[in-house]
Design a protein around this motif. Structure first.
Motif, PDB file in Angstrom:
ATOM      1  N   VAL B 312    -127.810 -65.713 108.879  1.00  0.00           N
ATOM      2  CA  VAL B 312    -126.486 -66.577 108.471  1.00  0.00           C
ATOM      3  C   VAL B 312    -126.827 -67.960 108.369  1.00  0.00           C
ATOM      4  O   VAL B 312    -126.381 -68.501 107.189  1.00  0.00           O
ATOM      5  CB  VAL B 312    -125.571 -66.233 109.803  1.00  0.00           C
ATOM      6  N   SER B 313    -127.651 -68.548 109.215  1.00  0.00           N
ATOM      7  CA  SER B 313    -127.779 -69.936 108.987  1.00  0.00           C
ATOM      8  C   SER B 313    -128.598 -70.250 107.566  1.00  0.00           C
ATOM      9  O   SER B 313    -128.377 -71.220 106.903  1.00  0.00           O
ATOM     10  CB  SER B 313    -128.798 -70.330 109.990  1.00  0.00           C
ATOM     11  N   VAL B 314    -129.421 -69.339 107.209  1.00  0.00           N
ATOM     12  CA  VAL B 314    -130.184 -69.447 105.988  1.00  0.00           C
ATOM     13  C   VAL B 314    -129.280 -69.295 104.785  1.00  0.00           C
ATOM     14  O   VAL B 314    -129.348 -70.048 103.842  1.00  0.00           O
ATOM     15  CB  VAL B 314    -131.393 -68.441 105.919  1.00  0.00           C
ATOM     16  N   ALA B 315    -128.468 -68.468 104.978  1.00  0.00           N
ATOM     17  CA  ALA B 315    -127.526 -68.010 103.852  1.00  0.00           C
ATOM     18  C   ALA B 315    -126.395 -69.297 103.661  1.00  0.00           C
ATOM     19  O   ALA B 315    -126.357 -69.770 102.650  1.00  0.00           O
ATOM     20  CB  ALA B 315    -126.540 -66.696 104.311  1.00  0.00           C
ATOM     21  N   ASN B 316    -126.019 -69.909 104.683  1.00  0.00           N
ATOM     22  CA  ASN B 316    -125.352 -71.160 104.730  1.00  0.00           C
ATOM     23  C   ASN B 316    -125.866 -72.310 104.153  1.00  0.00           C
ATOM     24  O   ASN B 316    -125.429 -73.076 103.309  1.00  0.00           O
ATOM     25  CB  ASN B 316    -124.847 -71.485 105.925  1.00  0.00           C
ATOM     26  N   LEU B 317    -127.295 -72.323 104.502  1.00  0.00           N
ATOM     27  CA  LEU B 317    -128.117 -73.426 103.787  1.00  0.00           C
ATOM     28  C   LEU B 317    -128.354 -73.243 102.224  1.00  0.00           C
ATOM     29  O   LEU B 317    -128.211 -74.147 101.593  1.00  0.00           O
ATOM     30  CB  LEU B 317    -129.361 -73.368 104.561  1.00  0.00           C
TER      31      LEU B 317
END
Lengths: 284, 337
Positions: B312-317
């Motif tokens: 999820v964090s990578v997708a947001n980034l």
């Protein structure tokens, strides 16, 4: 002088449950070639509706229910949708209200200006477009490099100049400027109006300037039509309107202007307006 | 360029803090729950050996999984192992490694959800845009609105159960559950690919139908509000063809919030459509999470949730990095001005 645009008995209605609202009610107006006509009136008087009617861009449920709009003798109301589309910008161009938001925020100025040309069959080479856009932008006092910018990178005055440059790109016979300076500060207002005046002179287009700023009208227009509640009350030379208004409403309008040498009656106009609102509310 | 690297550095710092906090919570919460993760192991052994399991054996198991130590000590050793890339062993299906379980589940979930998310987004956005643009003029298009409303308000598991009942049980067109026929050779062959597609059809359909309704309704209202924009009015006043106004002006601008929605939902892909996977016994991550929570399989819970948070964090980034491409008004590094 021959007339370029002739509006005859125009009726634009918006249906409501209590019968149609006659936004434009039997308006006739003649615009001569190369003339600068001012159209003034309070909010809701129908002046912008006339502009949209000439462009045939009245949105449903609003409808043009009667009259003629003759452009060089051809009734625009009888044209097919496609023919009307071709008429826009090429014959009648519009500079809209809300200068800040008239440009598509995600597309560069270049392609927005080219859009207008392409829509009317102007096919040029890449450098041909570049040259054409450069000329247009220079004519309104902008750098040709503006084509590479996005709308948010321009000031309000620059955006409105881009709109004017686009409006003159096909040398239309009529330009309708609907409160073109409403969102701008007074200094920029003046510059934009001067630009409009200059390009209008250059291409010889007739202009309808819509607004309620008497000062701008006095500087720009040759003739002024005063509107209220869908009617034209008075249609006179600009000097006549300011010096010797015939219609009582026009007289009140003129007297409401701040002046150094007489008291204003502006409170009275506001009070009358308030009474009218109360009367409408009571009628419901 | 300096602003960009500073921005990236900030984002990575936030990323690390997020992961740290989330992993800590995920470590603690299952341990506060009542129940013993070794219970399933005991009952298995009891079943095989007949009779009660000896206290020495239980103590030995607790020692093996580090459950005899204090929670704090477990926490420290968990981080030490994690930094070495070791997620540990599953308790319930010892001696399988957590990483093995994840590696087996991830492709199923990603395959199913990437496909369904993209298809429903594309289809929903296009249909919604068309209906919003026509604005009641076409009766046929307008009929889609109530259908979309029904789909959107239907819980996806209800739809899934309905589909299973009708298309897998009553008419048996599709298989009831699983991701492939048990015992089939997992190889790159035409027949195995068809088998996988057949098994994926119903879970995919249930997810697509429900999320389609949402994308449709959202795009429809976006396009309707686009129609009131000044730049649409001015585009029309310039005599642009309707088609051009639709694609380059209305659709193009409505796409911005819609794309944000897509990017956010991509972040949730790894989490899977948990209940859908459970209903169809689809061996993805959702199924793994469900089972591991039931069995209080601490290491597996920790591993899957860690994977979720990271993705999820990578997708947001990625969204933040890519957004300036579709919206020129956003520039990375301009935040302070």
């Amino acid at each position: 002088m021959n007339s370029v645009l002739e509006i005859i008995d125009l009726e634009v209605h918006f249906p409501t449950r209590r019968g149609p609202v006659r936004a434009v009610d039997g308006v006739s107006l003649t615009l001569h070639a190369g003339e600068r006509l001012g159209l003034i009136g309070e909010s809701g008087s129908g002046k912008s509706t006339i502009a949209l009617a000439v462009m045939r861009m009245i949105k449903p449920p609003g409808k043009i229910v009667g009259g003629q709009i003759l452009l060089d003798g051809v009734d625009l109301l009888t044209l097919s949708d496609e023919a009307m589309r071709r008429t826009r910008l090429a014959e009648v161009a519009m500079v809209t209200q809300g200068a800040m938001n008239s440009l598509n925020p995600v597309i560069k100025i270049r392609s927005q200006m080219i859009d207008g040309l392409k829509a009317h069959g102007v096919e040029l080479s890449k450098s041909g477009y570049e040259e054409k856009l450069g000329e247009l932008l220079t004519a309104v006092g902008l750098e040709p490099g503006v084509v590479d910018l996005y709308p948010h990178e321009l000031s309000g005055g620059m955006k409105q100049r881009v709109c004017i440059a686009t409006a003159i790109s096909l040398k239309p016979k009529v330009i309708i400027a609907d409160e073109p300076t409403s969102a701008l500060d007074v200094v920029v207002q003046r510059q934009v109006m001067q630009t409009l005046r200059r390009v209008q002179d250059e291409i010889g287009a007739a202009v309808i300037l819509i607004g309620h700023d008497m000062g701008l009208m006095a500087q720009f227009a040759q003739r002024v039509a005063v509107m209220r509640r869908g009617h034209i009350l008075e249609d006179s030379e600009v000097h006549q309107i300011f010096a010797n208004p015939k219609d009582p409403y026009t007289r009140e309008l003129m007297e409401s202007l701040p002046s150094f040498d007489r008291d204003t009656r502006f409170m009275q106009v506001i009070e009358e307006a308030a009474e009218e609102v109360a009367a409408v509310a009571a009628a419901q | 360029m300096g602003a960009f690297w500073k921005y990236l550095g900030n984002r990575i710092l936030i990323f690390i803090i997020t992961v740290f906090l989330a992993v800590t919570v995920v470590f603690l919460v299952p341990r506060w729950l009542p129940g013993d993760p070794l219970q399933s192991v005991y009952s298995k052994m009891a079943g095989v050996g007949g009779g009660a399991v000896s206290d020495e054996l239980i103590a030995e198991y607790r020692r093996r999984f580090g459950l005899d130590k204090s929670t704090f000590d477990q926490y420290i050793s968990f981080w030490r192992e994690l930094l070495r890339g070791n997620l540990g062993y599953s308790i319930a299906s010892f001696p399988t490694r957590v990483s093995t379980i994840l590696r087996q589940a991830v492709p199923w979930t990603i395959g199913l959800l990437t496909f369904t998310t993209l298809v429903s987004w594309l289809l929903g956005s296009l249909l919604g845009a068309m209906v919003g643009w026509s604005d009641g003029k076409s009766k046929k298009l307008n009929a889609l609105v109530p259908i979309a409303l029904v789909l959107y308000t239907t819980p996806y598991y209800i739809l899934a159960i309905l589909l299973v009942f009708l298309l897998a049980y009553r008419w048996a067109i599709f298989p009831l559950s699983g991701a492939y026929t048990l015992g089939a050779d997992k190889e790159w062959s035409w027949s195995f690919a068809m088998d996988v597609l057949e098994h994926a059809a119903l879970p995919a359909l249930s997810i697509i139908l429900v999320s389609l309704g949402w994308w449709f309704l959202s795009m429809r209202s976006l396009i309707i509000s686009e129609k009131g924009q000044d730049y649409i009015l001015w585009a029309e006043a310039r005599g642009l063809p309707k088609r051009r106004i639709f694609w380059s002006y209305a659709f193009r601008n409505a796409l911005l919030p819609q794309t944000t929605g897509l990017a956010l939902s991509f972040g949730h892909i790894v989490g899977g459509a948990l209940i859908t996977e459970v209903i169809f016994a689809y061996p993805g991550l959702g199924y793994v999470i469900y089972n591991s929570i039931q069995q209080l399989d601490f290491p597996v819970i920790q591993g899957t949730v860690l994977l979720l948070i990271v993705s999820v964090s990578v997708a947001n980034l990625l969204i933040d990095m890519l957004y300036p491409i579709i919206d020129p008004r956003i520039r990375i590094g301009d935040g302070g001005n």
